[in-house]
Structures are given as C-alpha cells and as structure tokens.
Design an enzyme around this catalytic site. Structure first.
Site, PDB file in Angstrom:
ATOM      1  N   GLU A  89     -30.818 133.916  -9.010  1.00  0.00           N
ATOM      2  CA  GLU A  89     -30.849 133.680  -7.571  1.00  0.00           C
ATOM      3  C   GLU A  89     -29.430 133.496  -7.033  1.00  0.00           C
ATOM      4  O   GLU A  89     -28.535 133.070  -7.749  1.00  0.00           O
ATOM      5  CB  GLU A  89     -31.701 132.447  -7.253  1.00  0.00           C
ATOM      6  CG  GLU A  89     -33.163 132.676  -7.615  1.00  0.00           C
ATOM      7  CD  GLU A  89     -34.100 131.549  -7.186  1.00  0.00           C
ATOM      8  OE1 GLU A  89     -35.205 131.867  -6.744  1.00  0.00           O
ATOM      9  OE2 GLU A  89     -33.728 130.362  -7.291  1.00  0.00           O
ATOM     10  N   CYS A 102     -23.427 131.111  -2.861  1.00  0.00           N
ATOM     11  CA  CYS A 102     -23.598 130.381  -4.116  1.00  0.00           C
ATOM     12  C   CYS A 102     -24.136 131.367  -5.143  1.00  0.00           C
ATOM     13  O   CYS A 102     -25.232 131.904  -4.970  1.00  0.00           O
ATOM     14  CB  CYS A 102     -24.574 129.226  -3.884  1.00  0.00           C
ATOM     15  SG  CYS A 102     -24.996 128.321  -5.382  1.00  0.00           S
ATOM     16  N   CYS A 109     -30.169 128.508 -18.375  1.00  0.00           N
ATOM     17  CA  CYS A 109     -29.072 127.556 -18.619  1.00  0.00           C
ATOM     18  C   CYS A 109     -29.448 126.655 -19.791  1.00  0.00           C
ATOM     19  O   CYS A 109     -30.595 126.231 -19.915  1.00  0.00           O
ATOM     20  CB  CYS A 109     -28.829 126.703 -17.372  1.00  0.00           C
ATOM     21  SG  CYS A 109     -27.483 125.515 -17.547  1.00  0.00           S
ATOM     22  N   CYS A 113     -29.898 119.452 -18.022  1.00  0.00           N
ATOM     23  CA  CYS A 113     -29.792 118.231 -17.226  1.00  0.00           C
ATOM     24  C   CYS A 113     -31.213 117.844 -16.794  1.00  0.00           C
ATOM     25  O   CYS A 113     -31.991 118.697 -16.364  1.00  0.00           O
ATOM     26  CB  CYS A 113     -28.909 118.457 -16.005  1.00  0.00           C
ATOM     27  SG  CYS A 113     -27.217 118.890 -16.447  1.00  0.00           S
ATOM     28  N   CYS A 116     -32.554 118.867 -13.227  1.00  0.00           N
ATOM     29  CA  CYS A 116     -32.237 120.181 -12.646  1.00  0.00           C
ATOM     30  C   CYS A 116     -33.259 121.237 -13.032  1.00  0.00           C
ATOM     31  O   CYS A 116     -33.628 121.387 -14.194  1.00  0.00           O
ATOM     32  CB  CYS A 116     -30.847 120.625 -13.080  1.00  0.00           C
ATOM     33  SG  CYS A 116     -30.350 122.214 -12.399  1.00  0.00           S
ATOM     34  N   CYS A 330     -29.403 122.978  -4.208  1.00  0.00           N
ATOM     35  CA  CYS A 330     -28.841 122.670  -5.517  1.00  0.00           C
ATOM     36  C   CYS A 330     -29.928 122.250  -6.476  1.00  0.00           C
ATOM     37  O   CYS A 330     -30.756 121.401  -6.164  1.00  0.00           O
ATOM     38  CB  CYS A 330     -27.875 121.505  -5.428  1.00  0.00           C
ATOM     39  SG  CYS A 330     -26.590 121.754  -4.252  1.00  0.00           S
TER      40      CYS A 330
HETATM   41  N1  SAH Z   1     -23.806 123.971 -14.292  1.00  0.00           N
HETATM   42  C1  SAH Z   1     -22.880 123.738 -13.222  1.00  0.00           C
HETATM   43  C2  SAH Z   1     -23.176 124.584 -12.039  1.00  0.00           C
HETATM   44  C3  SAH Z   1     -24.458 124.240 -11.305  1.00  0.00           C
HETATM   45  S1  SAH Z   1     -23.965 123.461  -9.864  1.00  0.00           S
HETATM   46  C4  SAH Z   1     -22.810 122.265 -12.931  1.00  0.00           C
HETATM   47  O1  SAH Z   1     -23.569 121.508 -13.514  1.00  0.00           O
HETATM   48  O2  SAH Z   1     -21.949 121.850 -12.178  1.00  0.00           O
HETATM   49  C5  SAH Z   1     -25.385 122.777  -9.273  1.00  0.00           C
HETATM   50  C6  SAH Z   1     -25.132 121.384  -8.749  1.00  0.00           C
HETATM   51  O3  SAH Z   1     -26.353 120.865  -8.253  1.00  0.00           O
HETATM   52  C7  SAH Z   1     -24.718 120.444  -9.857  1.00  0.00           C
HETATM   53  O4  SAH Z   1     -23.861 119.456  -9.388  1.00  0.00           O
HETATM   54  C8  SAH Z   1     -26.045 119.876 -10.246  1.00  0.00           C
HETATM   55  O5  SAH Z   1     -25.908 118.713 -10.978  1.00  0.00           O
HETATM   56  C9  SAH Z   1     -26.682 119.677  -8.907  1.00  0.00           C
HETATM   57  N2  SAH Z   1     -28.139 119.547  -8.944  1.00  0.00           N
HETATM   58  C10 SAH Z   1     -28.967 119.905  -9.935  1.00  0.00           C
HETATM   59  N3  SAH Z   1     -30.245 119.648  -9.612  1.00  0.00           N
HETATM   60  C11 SAH Z   1     -30.218 119.124  -8.369  1.00  0.00           C
HETATM   61  C12 SAH Z   1     -31.217 118.697  -7.470  1.00  0.00           C
HETATM   62  N4  SAH Z   1     -32.503 118.762  -7.788  1.00  0.00           N
HETATM   63  N5  SAH Z   1     -30.827 118.218  -6.274  1.00  0.00           N
HETATM   64  C13 SAH Z   1     -29.528 118.198  -5.944  1.00  0.00           C
HETATM   65  N6  SAH Z   1     -28.544 118.607  -6.731  1.00  0.00           N
HETATM   66  C14 SAH Z   1     -28.876 119.066  -7.945  1.00  0.00           C
END
Ligand code: SAH
Length: 340
Positions: A89, A102, A109, A113, A116, A330
């Site tokens: 996406e 973005c 991945c 986390c 996520c 995000c």
């Molecule tokens: N893998 C990289 C790039 C992804 S960035 C990283 O971790 O930085 C995506 C961003 O959104 C990251 O800061 C991640 O932690 C955050 N994120 C993940 N799930 C989310 C959610 N449900 N709500 C808001 N932010 C989220």
C-alpha cells in the site's frame, strides 16, 4: 535484465561509459524516464538506433498496477500490485506545503511490533528501489499532480532493506529526474542499530525518524521485539553518534497507547532520555485496528503527556491525523494475500 528504474544516475553513467557513449546520455535518459515519463525505449528520439536496441536488451520497464483506491478528504490510499502479484500500500496526503507520499519498502514486515497491523504478514521480499520509484510515478500519473515529499513509513522496515532504500533516495533526489529534495525525504526505522551507524555516513541529507514508543527497556521490549536485539541503550548511543556526524535533527515517533505508555512518569522518563539531544518528539494518536487490544489514549491524556514534555523543554508536536476512516493511517497498512 534489470528494471531501468533500479538504475541510479551513477550506475547509468558507468553503463554508458562502458558502451563508449558520452556521459550526457545519462542526463538524456533520466529526462526521458522521469520528465517525459516514457514507457518504452522506442519513444527515445535523440539516441542512435544501436544505443536504443542495447537499452532494450539490458533493461525492461517495470510496472505497477493499481488494484484499489480509497479516498477521504486530503488522503488517498492505494493498493498496488507488483509484477509478481505481491501487493503493498501507499498513501498520498495533501498538505498545505505540498503532496506527501507514504511508500512501502517491504512486502510484509518481520519486525512484529505488537501494535502494528503491517507486521501481521511476515516479510515476503524486499521492495526493489525501482518499485519504490514506481510508487511515485504511478500515483503522480494517476492523480496528475506532483509529489513533493516522500516518507518511507508504509509497510516494511526500511533499514531491513537498506541498500534498496539508499538507491531509491539517490534516484529520486537526482535533479535531472524526479528531483525530490533530500530534506523532503524521511526514513523511519524501528531501530536497526548497525544501519543507523551506516546511515550516518550516507551522503544525502535525508530526515531520520525513530519509532521509539517507550522510554525504557522493559516497556519497549514488550511493545517492540526489535528492542531485544538492539536495546534502547544501544539505540540511543547510535542516534547520538548520528547526530554528532550530521548536522541534523532526529524525530522520535511515539504512539499514544492508552494506559500503556502514556503516563506522566513515562513522559518524564522520555524527557530525561532525550535531554540535550537535537531531537523532537512526534506524538501519534494510536490508530485502533480490528484485531488488537490496544486503545488510543484519550485527548486529555495526550495533552497531559504533551504538556509534561513541553515543561521539560522537549520539542514536541502531535501528529495531525490522516486517513483513519479508510485504514490508511500509520500502522494500518497491510499486505494482502490473494490469488494471482
Ligand atoms: N518500520 C518503520 C517504518 C514504518 S513507519 C518504523 O517502524 O519506523 C510507521 C509508523 O507508524 C511507525 O512509527 C509505527 O510505529 C507507527 N504505527 C504502527 N502502528 C500504528 C498504529 N496502529 N497507530 C499509529 N501509529 C502506528
């Protein structure tokens, strides 16, 4: 055969040099690819037939297909399909300062986390630099607009696909091509420490964002498995070294998870952790997803956290929200598995 969109300016210079061609061929080709946006070498009118035939032998035009598109005010989410049927996406956001895209750097991945959505499907493969370039080309073509900013914050961990991401930056930054200023490009990492050291030497002034989400080892390990491999202590050391090496500021991303990482004590711990660093904190209201137990912190809790950081001299902002209602925000982006 290689995708022509994988080729950096420097690599093409070498290529043309080896063919015995003048170096201005690279500029010409970049112009055809990224200004005129040709889809076949046959469209080139200012190179000899032999050169064009040679290009056709050595390179192909990779392509992306738009499988789905969802729109909300100021944000458009794309489901894009690669030639091998894998999907990712990308999300276009219209800001007052320009259009920001973005992009995804991996199919799936491995970082897992806990909060996520993107990590629900394990990494299938890297996204190539050419496929990252194509995410820009395709969406610019579809919307007939110019993308001025790129954030590598879609699906995937960019520092788990380091070389392709760096090549991508080189290609889109080149001023004979797409020409996106390096300061308009942001790479976000969950904290792959060795790559942060390597990135300190990367000669493009790209913004670095760190997904922090917790100010101590115990909590961070609970939220982000990567912390068990590269702990917070080693991460902070790497960032300090990056800051010493570069005259840049880093961004710490901190999602606000209700009663998990949003207490006043943790705000103080965070302020203490980054004291004296050239950094700012971006608080991200958590985007709730269907299948996970976390809840978004209330407005009051977010504001209190924000105020505590402010009072302790931390530069802090609260991220403006985009795309929550179309799951384009995000952590909501995901690879979908489908039959070809
Ligand atoms: N893998 C990289 C790039 C992804 S960035 C990283 O971790 O930085 C995506 C961003 O959104 C990251 O800061 C991640 O932690 C955050 N994120 C993940 N799930 C989310 C959610 N449900 N709500 C808001 N932010 C989220």
């Amino acid at each position: 055969m290689e995708s022509i969109y994988n080729m950096t300016f420097d690599k093409l210079n070498i290529y043309f040099h080896d063919l015995g061609e003048k170096s201005y061929r690279t500029r010409q080709l970049f112009d055809w690819l990224y200004i005129k946006r040709i889809k076949s070498f046959k469209e080139i009118t200012n190179m000899k037939k032999e050169v064009i035939e040679r290009l056709e032998k050595d390179f192909y035009f990779d392509a992306l297909e738009i499988k789905a598109k969802e729109e909300a005010p100021l944000v458009i989410k794309y489901l894009l399909k690669f030639k091998d049927n894998n999907t990712i996406e990308a999300v276009l956001m219209k800001h007052d300062y320009g259009n920001s895209l973005c992009i995804s750097s991996e199919v799936g991945c491995n970082m897992a986390c806990s909060f996520c959505e993107s990590g629900r499907i394990k990494k299938i493969r890297n996204v190539t630099s050419g496929e990252m370039v194509l995410q820009i080309l395709k969406i610019e073509e579809d919307l007939k607009l110019r993308i001025s900013h790129v954030v590598i914050m879609g699906i995937g961990e960019p520092f788990d696909n380091y070389d392709n991401v760096c090549n991508f930056v080189e290609i889109v930054n080149n001023n004979y091509g797409i020409n996106i200023g390096s300061r308009h490009i942001t790479i976000s990492t969950c904290g792959i420490v060795p790559k942060i050291y390597e990135f300190s030497k990367f000669p493009y002034q790209v913004n670095l964002a760190i997904s922090l989400h917790a100010p101590n080892e115990t909590l961070r390990s609970k939220l982000m498995p990567i912390n068990k491999v590269y702990n917070l202590d080693s991460l902070m050391e790497a960032i300090k070294s990056y800051l010493k090496e570069n005259n840049r500021r880093v961004t710490f991303e901190y999602i606000m998870l209700n009663e998990v990482n949003d207490t006043e004590e943790l705000a103080l711990e965070l302020a203490n952790l980054i004291k004296g660093m050239n950094a700012y904190v971006n608080l991200i209201p958590y985007n709730e997803t269907n299948n996970i137990g976390y809840k978004r912190s209330s407005k009051e809790r977010i504001m209190k956290f924000y105020d505590t950081l402010k009072k302790n001299n931390v530069n802090v902002t609260i991220r403006r929200e985009f795309g929550g209602n179309i799951s384009a925000a995000c952590g909501q982006l995901k690879t979908v598995k489908e039959a070809p």
